[in-house]
Design a protein around this motif. Sequence first.
Motif, PDB file in Angstrom:
ATOM      1  N   LEU A 141       0.813  -1.220   0.000  1.00 42.39           N
ATOM      2  CA  LEU A 141       0.000   0.000   0.000  1.00 42.39           C
ATOM      3  C   LEU A 141       0.850   1.276   0.000  1.00 42.39           C
ATOM      4  N   SER A 142       1.953   1.232   0.765  1.00 45.82           N
ATOM      5  CA  SER A 142       2.779   2.447   0.886  1.00 45.82           C
ATOM      6  C   SER A 142       3.337   2.900  -0.467  1.00 45.82           C
ATOM      7  N   LEU A 143       3.457   1.959  -1.419  1.00 45.97           N
ATOM      8  CA  LEU A 143       4.001   2.307  -2.730  1.00 45.97           C
ATOM      9  C   LEU A 143       2.915   2.722  -3.713  1.00 45.97           C
ATOM     10  N   GLN A 144       1.659   2.681  -3.263  1.00 48.31           N
ATOM     11  CA  GLN A 144       0.575   2.970  -4.208  1.00 48.31           C
ATOM     12  C   GLN A 144      -0.158   4.251  -3.894  1.00 48.31           C
ATOM     13  N   VAL A 145       0.331   4.928  -2.869  1.00 49.16           N
ATOM     14  CA  VAL A 145      -0.307   6.197  -2.496  1.00 49.16           C
ATOM     15  C   VAL A 145       0.727   7.302  -2.653  1.00 49.16           C
ATOM     16  N   GLU A 146       0.365   8.359  -3.345  1.00 46.36           N
ATOM     17  CA  GLU A 146       1.295   9.446  -3.644  1.00 46.36           C
ATOM     18  C   GLU A 146       1.775  10.122  -2.350  1.00 46.36           C
ATOM     19  N   ASN A 147       0.838  10.443  -1.457  1.00 44.70           N
ATOM     20  CA  ASN A 147       1.194  11.166  -0.236  1.00 44.70           C
ATOM     21  C   ASN A 147       1.119  10.244   0.999  1.00 44.70           C
ATOM     22  N   TRP A 148       1.851   9.160   0.925  1.00 42.46           N
ATOM     23  CA  TRP A 148       1.809   8.151   1.982  1.00 42.46           C
ATOM     24  C   TRP A 148       2.153   8.695   3.365  1.00 42.46           C
ATOM     25  N   SER A 149       3.149   9.557   3.417  1.00 42.45           N
ATOM     26  CA  SER A 149       3.560  10.041   4.745  1.00 42.45           C
ATOM     27  C   SER A 149       2.437  10.844   5.408  1.00 42.45           C
ATOM     28  N   ASP A 150       1.701  11.609   4.614  1.00 48.31           N
ATOM     29  CA  ASP A 150       0.529  12.337   5.148  1.00 48.31           C
ATOM     30  C   ASP A 150      -0.529  11.370   5.662  1.00 48.31           C
ATOM     31  N   VAL A 151      -0.757  10.332   4.897  1.00 46.08           N
ATOM     32  CA  VAL A 151      -1.780   9.348   5.269  1.00 46.08           C
ATOM     33  C   VAL A 151      -1.368   8.659   6.569  1.00 46.08           C
ATOM     34  N   GLU A 152      -0.093   8.326   6.664  1.00 43.29           N
ATOM     35  CA  GLU A 152       0.411   7.700   7.895  1.00 43.29           C
ATOM     36  C   GLU A 152       0.148   8.597   9.094  1.00 43.29           C
ATOM     37  N   LYS A 153       0.484   9.863   8.916  1.00 43.49           N
ATOM     38  CA  LYS A 153       0.308  10.838  10.003  1.00 43.49           C
ATOM     39  C   LYS A 153      -1.162  10.956  10.399  1.00 43.49           C
ATOM     40  N   ALA A 154      -2.027  10.970   9.379  1.00 47.83           N
ATOM     41  CA  ALA A 154      -3.462  11.175   9.632  1.00 47.83           C
ATOM     42  C   ALA A 154      -4.094  10.000  10.376  1.00 47.83           C
ATOM     43  N   LEU A 155      -3.582   8.789  10.123  1.00 48.02           N
ATOM     44  CA  LEU A 155      -4.234   7.612  10.712  1.00 48.02           C
ATOM     45  C   LEU A 155      -3.603   7.167  12.022  1.00 48.02           C
ATOM     46  N   LYS A 156      -2.417   7.667  12.308  1.00 52.04           N
ATOM     47  CA  LYS A 156      -1.727   7.257  13.526  1.00 52.04           C
ATOM     48  C   LYS A 156      -2.575   7.603  14.758  1.00 52.04           C
ATOM     49  N   GLY A 157      -2.739   6.621  15.642  1.00 50.38           N
ATOM     50  CA  GLY A 157      -3.502   6.862  16.866  1.00 50.38           C
ATOM     51  C   GLY A 157      -5.012   6.836  16.683  1.00 50.38           C
ATOM     52  N   THR A 158      -5.484   6.541  15.455  1.00 49.28           N
ATOM     53  CA  THR A 158      -6.935   6.440  15.233  1.00 49.28           C
ATOM     54  C   THR A 158      -7.314   4.948  15.172  1.00 49.28           C
ATOM     55  N   PRO A 159      -8.618   4.638  15.230  1.00 45.55           N
ATOM     56  CA  PRO A 159      -9.035   3.227  15.118  1.00 45.55           C
ATOM     57  C   PRO A 159      -8.642   2.619  13.764  1.00 45.55           C
ATOM     58  N   TYR A 160      -8.211   3.450  12.834  1.00 42.87           N
ATOM     59  CA  TYR A 160      -7.915   2.947  11.479  1.00 42.87           C
ATOM     60  C   TYR A 160      -6.428   2.740  11.230  1.00 42.87           C
ATOM     61  N   GLU A 161      -5.645   2.907  12.287  1.00 42.56           N
ATOM     62  CA  GLU A 161      -4.188   2.795  12.131  1.00 42.56           C
ATOM     63  C   GLU A 161      -3.779   1.450  11.533  1.00 42.56           C
ATOM     64  N   SER A 162      -4.544   0.395  11.883  1.00 40.55           N
ATOM     65  CA  SER A 162      -4.163  -0.946  11.417  1.00 40.55           C
ATOM     66  C   SER A 162      -4.169  -1.049   9.893  1.00 40.55           C
ATOM     67  N   PHE A 163      -4.947  -0.212   9.234  1.00 47.74           N
ATOM     68  CA  PHE A 163      -4.973  -0.268   7.763  1.00 47.74           C
ATOM     69  C   PHE A 163      -3.593   0.022   7.162  1.00 47.74           C
ATOM     70  N   LEU A 164      -2.773   0.751   7.923  1.00 54.38           N
ATOM     71  CA  LEU A 164      -1.437   1.092   7.429  1.00 54.38           C
ATOM     72  C   LEU A 164      -0.532  -0.134   7.393  1.00 54.38           C
ATOM     73  N   HIS A 165      -0.775  -1.031   8.356  1.00 50.64           N
ATOM     74  CA  HIS A 165       0.152  -2.151   8.533  1.00 50.64           C
ATOM     75  C   HIS A 165      -0.419  -3.488   8.063  1.00 50.64           C
ATOM     76  N   ALA A 166      -1.727  -3.693   8.313  1.00 55.67           N
ATOM     77  CA  ALA A 166      -2.311  -4.990   7.997  1.00 55.67           C
ATOM     78  C   ALA A 166      -2.467  -5.141   6.492  1.00 55.67           C
ATOM     79  N   ASP A 167      -1.355  -5.286   5.851  1.00 59.24           N
ATOM     80  CA  ASP A 167      -1.370  -5.390   4.398  1.00 59.24           C
ATOM     81  C   ASP A 167      -1.086  -6.834   4.010  1.00 59.24           C
ATOM     82  N   TYR A 168      -1.285  -7.141   2.780  1.00 55.77           N
ATOM     83  CA  TYR A 168      -0.996  -8.504   2.325  1.00 55.77           C
ATOM     84  C   TYR A 168      -0.088  -8.447   1.112  1.00 55.77           C
TER      85      TYR A 168
END
Length: 344
Positions: A315-342
Amino acid sequence: MADDFCDFTKDTFILKQPKKSPLLLRMVVLLFAMICGIYTCSIFLKQIGSRSSGLLATVHVVERPCETTNVDPLEKPYMHFPKPKTFSRAECACNPVRFFAIFSIQRSGSGWFETLLNSHMNISSNGEIFSVKVRKSNASTILETLDKLYDLDFLTSASKNECTTAVGLKWMLNQGLLQHHEEIVEYFKRRGVSAIFLFRRNLLRRMVSILANSYDQNAKLLNGTHKSHVHSPKEAEILASYKPRINTTTLIANLKQIQGMTANALEYFKSTRHMILFYEDIIKNQTMLNDVQDFLRVPRMDLHSRQVKIHKAPLSLQVENWSDVEKALKGTPYESFLHADYKI
Ligand SMILES: *[C@@H]1O[C@H](CO)[C@@H](O)[C@H](O)[C@H]1NC(C)=O
Ligand SMILES: *[C@@H]1O[C@H](CO)[C@@H](O)[C@H](O)[C@H]1NC(C)=O
Ligand SMILES: *[C@@H]1O[C@H](CO)[C@@H](O)[C@H](O)[C@H]1NC(C)=O
Ligand SMILES: *[C@@H]1O[C@H](CO)[C@@H](O)[C@H](O)[C@H]1NC(C)=O
Ligand SMILES: *[C@@H]1O[C@H](CO)[C@@H](O)[C@H](O)[C@H]1NC(C)=O
Ligand SMILES: CC(=O)N[C@H]1CO[C@H](CO)[C@@H](O)[C@@H]1O
């Protein structure tokens, strides 16, 4: 019996002949002969009659309800013997048919899933028939359309043959399904329809697919044509080369809204017969398709699809502004979407 009776009268007639019978006696004998003839005739007609009513009886056998005495009572509400107006189910008239609906949301793998189901010779899944506005305009048009589908009179390219034993459709939650859920749940219970929920675990991945697909509607990366699904790795690579930028202002609200929709759908339909599937689980473990075939009570087969997965990279390679997305989701209930990849 009739013949015996006639022979007997003939014998009496012959016996009496030597007595030089007067005219009256001849008349009586003639009358006897006539009565005898009519009687024989009526017996003959009766036999023909009973033979043709025998034919009618066999027709009745076909129209009699199909045998369900040895069936698990819990199964009965889900077994149907439709009598389509547009064709005859012929030798499969008494093969029970199951009714199903695939509930999903856009870009969740339901197109791929449906091609898998349709590769089974006994399954007919008829696509997003409620993408057509007039069919979802109110609860009555929805139920009428469902009646036609489950009576096997809704003809699409996915319609199969008289031996189809599972018939259904693909239904997006925003195609009148949530809006008219009360009537639809009542219908599912009344007519014994089963639901297959197909969702994505990672809604962030789904968002990438949504954004890329909507970008391609204008950009038309594949030689000037827009494609939502592709059949070759080359086409998949071209479509995946576009990296969408995710709007981090609306991201959380967006994820919340989708989660709310799916949670509502599960809550509304929890009392119907259903199964819940996640796209990621099937991708990783295709033997889960056996569970689906068991659920639909069709014989197990190897299912296949010509569709090729588009976004395969992390996922990190398919989003243009990945670092922003990481920042936005950190500490939210959706943080796992950043890591739970396949990985594919
Ligand atoms: C599945 O389809 C085949 C071919 O049309 C048919 O022979 C068979 O009886 C069907 N199976 C069931 C369970 O109806
Ligand atoms: C439902 O929609 C159809 C088609 O748009 C329309 O003809 C019909 O009158 C509507 N029925 C109700 C009950 O609103
Ligand atoms: C685009 O068109 C060219 C020429 O017709 C063809 O060689 C190429 O394979 C096409 N590419 C795709 C992705 O369809
Ligand atoms: C994100 O979406 C909001 C609301 O639609 C909009 O006002 C804003 O301009 C968007 N931001 C970017 C960077 O596109
Ligand atoms: C794959 O799915 C099957 C059927 O649902 C299940 O029995 C099996 O444990 C799964 N295998 C793995 C490795 O998860
Ligand atoms: C709003 C926006 O586009 N933010 C960032 C997205 O990610 C790229 C690269 O990571 C940044 O350069 C942007 O500023």
